[in-house]
Enzyme design. Sequence first.
Site, mmCIF file in Angstrom:
data_model
loop_
_atom_site.group_PDB
_atom_site.id
_atom_site.type_symbol
_atom_site.label_atom_id
_atom_site.label_comp_id
_atom_site.label_asym_id
_atom_site.label_seq_id
_atom_site.Cartn_x
_atom_site.Cartn_y
_atom_site.Cartn_z
ATOM 1 N N LYS A 65 31.414 49.404 5.454
ATOM 2 C CA LYS A 65 30.664 50.021 6.535
ATOM 3 C C LYS A 65 31.177 49.485 7.864
ATOM 4 C CE LYS A 65 25.836 50.322 8.150
ATOM 5 N NZ LYS A 65 24.442 49.908 7.832
ATOM 6 N N SER A 141 21.248 53.358 7.952
ATOM 7 C CA SER A 141 22.465 53.454 8.733
ATOM 8 C C SER A 141 23.744 53.402 7.888
ATOM 9 C CB SER A 141 22.497 52.334 9.773
ATOM 10 O OG SER A 141 22.509 51.064 9.170
ATOM 11 N N SER A 165 18.444 50.451 5.504
ATOM 12 C CA SER A 165 19.722 51.139 5.717
ATOM 13 C C SER A 165 20.637 51.233 4.510
ATOM 14 C CB SER A 165 20.475 50.481 6.876
ATOM 15 O OG SER A 165 19.823 50.737 8.088
#
Length: 468
Positions: A65, A141, A165
Amino acid sequence: VALAELIAKGDVSPEELLEAAIASTEECNGDINAVVTKMYEEAERFVQEDLPSDGPLRGVPFLLKDLRAQYAGIPTTAGSRFFTDAIPDHDSELVIRYKNAGLVIFGKTNTPEFGGNCSTEPILFGPTKNPWNLNRTSGGSSGGAGAVVAARILPAAHGSDGGGSIRIPASCCGVFGLKPTRGRNPAGPDFGEAWSGLSVEHALTTSVRDSAVILDASEGPAPGDPYVAPPKQRPYSEEVGRDPGQLKIAFSTTARSGVPVDADCLLAVEQTALLCEELGHQVIETEPSFDGAELGEAVRRIIGANMMAGIVTHSKATGREPGTNDIERVIQLRSGMGDEITGTHYALALQTIHRVGRVIGRFMTNFDVIMTPTVARPPLMLGELNTDTDDVPTFLQNLYGFIPFTAVFNATGQPAMSVPLHWNGDGLPIGVQFASAYGDEATLFRLAGQLEQARPWADRRPPVNVED
């Protein structure tokens, strides 16, 4: 794990697997916009020069990520135009452990700016689309990671979770996502803790087994860590498939904040409660009592302060202040809260989340697991959570109306997971959340493995996926 076994048996080479992962990315990424930084040359060089001779995941392609996880020489933009020049000169400890396990990192996945949204729609890279419906959010996220795993580009991808997230995109994308206990994975050397302990890192995966093996490879203290999670009794890989026994499960479908919960999300929990009873567990409708509004305000203050701290740190490192168009408007205003709150406000916010942790800790002395919806609505339409607006109250209303169930376990530090057990009439996945006592990932892995056997999900593929 199966890919690593193929390499160990000599049935396929790391070079061939990397080539296949790159081809899968090129096949699907144009549709979903999940991989935003391509590190193909770096990955090829790693395979040729630095791949360890052993490791539980040797040669398996992997994606990071684009938030927190530092890879030397590669920008960590955090989805922000202000951070496009944030190029670290070192790997984070977690990335070092991934490399030592043999994972071959070949890119980075999309994230909303600073991880401050539960829909992955940064201005910098554009929105990540849900492989189940390209008009819907993949969550956030870690929305890029969720979309990658759902589309079967990879069986696993790195994520982080500061308010849900990992679990939110796992629910939106129909994959498995576990948030480990606070302190289980190292945050160093750049952080002692992220978001004052709210945020932790792990992965989104197709299978429960892969999540367990990755956590086995990454967990444990590093020098200088301010605190560590309780040690595990045995490898997590040995918990998957182990009989969980009869668990006492508390379940609730009511959001403490009072926001309404969609009928599809209610049905997902109700059907899962029946499944758990069929599996021999004791399921009781009850919930711990705490002030959801007070907790929400405390979390907002802590996140705002940490966002502003990140901006200030980067400003000092680069010698420049963010311009008008460097940071999205909602994030500007949310991070601005960090300057508005006093030290007293911040201390009170920490006291609030610790108090909630005590309440739920006592509740967990009578239950093994808490079960709730992961989200309050099916995956939202893209654009419903627009961070390019000055109307922060409406944004926050929409945000917390979607995710009232996840942040409490970031506040308490407990491990929690979203399990893909339900699809609605429109073919959209809806996850069910489970949390266990602090430090007790083992119970979650045993329960998840049992649920995976009882109601398999791996063969359910979205319309946008890598062809077999």
